[in-house]
Design an enzyme around this catalytic site. Sequence first.
Site, PDB file in Angstrom:
ATOM      1  N   SER A  10       0.675  -1.159   0.050  1.00 36.02           N
ATOM      2  CA  SER A  10       0.092   0.044   0.043  1.00 36.02           C
ATOM      3  C   SER A  10       0.824   1.338   0.100  1.00 36.02           C
ATOM      4  CB  SER A  10      -0.867   0.001   1.143  1.00 36.02           C
ATOM      5  OG  SER A  10      -1.996   0.871   1.200  1.00 36.02           O
ATOM      6  N   ASP A 129      -5.008  -3.000  -3.639  1.00 33.37           N
ATOM      7  CA  ASP A 129      -4.259  -2.647  -2.648  1.00 33.37           C
ATOM      8  C   ASP A 129      -3.684  -3.836  -1.679  1.00 33.37           C
ATOM      9  OD1 ASP A 129      -3.177  -1.648  -0.164  1.00 33.37           O
ATOM     10  OD2 ASP A 129      -4.528   0.132  -0.382  1.00 33.37           O
TER      11      ASP A 129
END
Length: 202
Positions: A10, A129
């Site tokens: 992320s 993500d």
Amino acid sequence: MRPDFVVGSSVGALNAAVMAKNPDHAAENLDTLWRRVRARDLFCFDGPPLWQRRAIFGNEGLRRLITSHFHPGCTFDDLALPLFVLAVERDTRRPRVLRAGCLLTALLASCAIPVLLPAVTIDGVRMTDGGVRHDLPIAEAFALGAASVVALPTTRWPRPIGYRSSAPVDTPGVLLMGGAVAPGTGWSFARTAELIERGYRA
């Protein structure tokens, strides 16, 4: 301290990439990168009309942030340190470690928060993500050959609800450092300068 390689998931993938590009000046470059960022710069409505989108926001703002520090054609091989980026296959939710090819594409994928930012296609697979599975990819670092791991969470610690580490932070060989010092800072950049200054003083 110069690591043998860096692993990120992320927003941590972007931080890891900055370190991998120039490890001797990573702190200064991260300082420069994040002091000027505002939430509206990342989560913006650039692009097609809302009803034509695959997510609430486009990733143009994130793309601009990444390319402010990396050339759009930059690859993993252009970095000074080996970099490994964690993303998640959208349909299977299986984690995948990205380690070659276009750096911009990999970072956009690893930061593609479901619903908010669009998934990114890599090798025909829609990727999202990395934090969907692991915000702190400790197990992945060990699997890649690390003898010890310095873990740098980008949120508060002890971990808040929903924060996922791929291995316990008290695993032998893991040194946990950092983490945001106050609640409510994860989606706001209003206190970035204050938090950076606290980090320097710590």
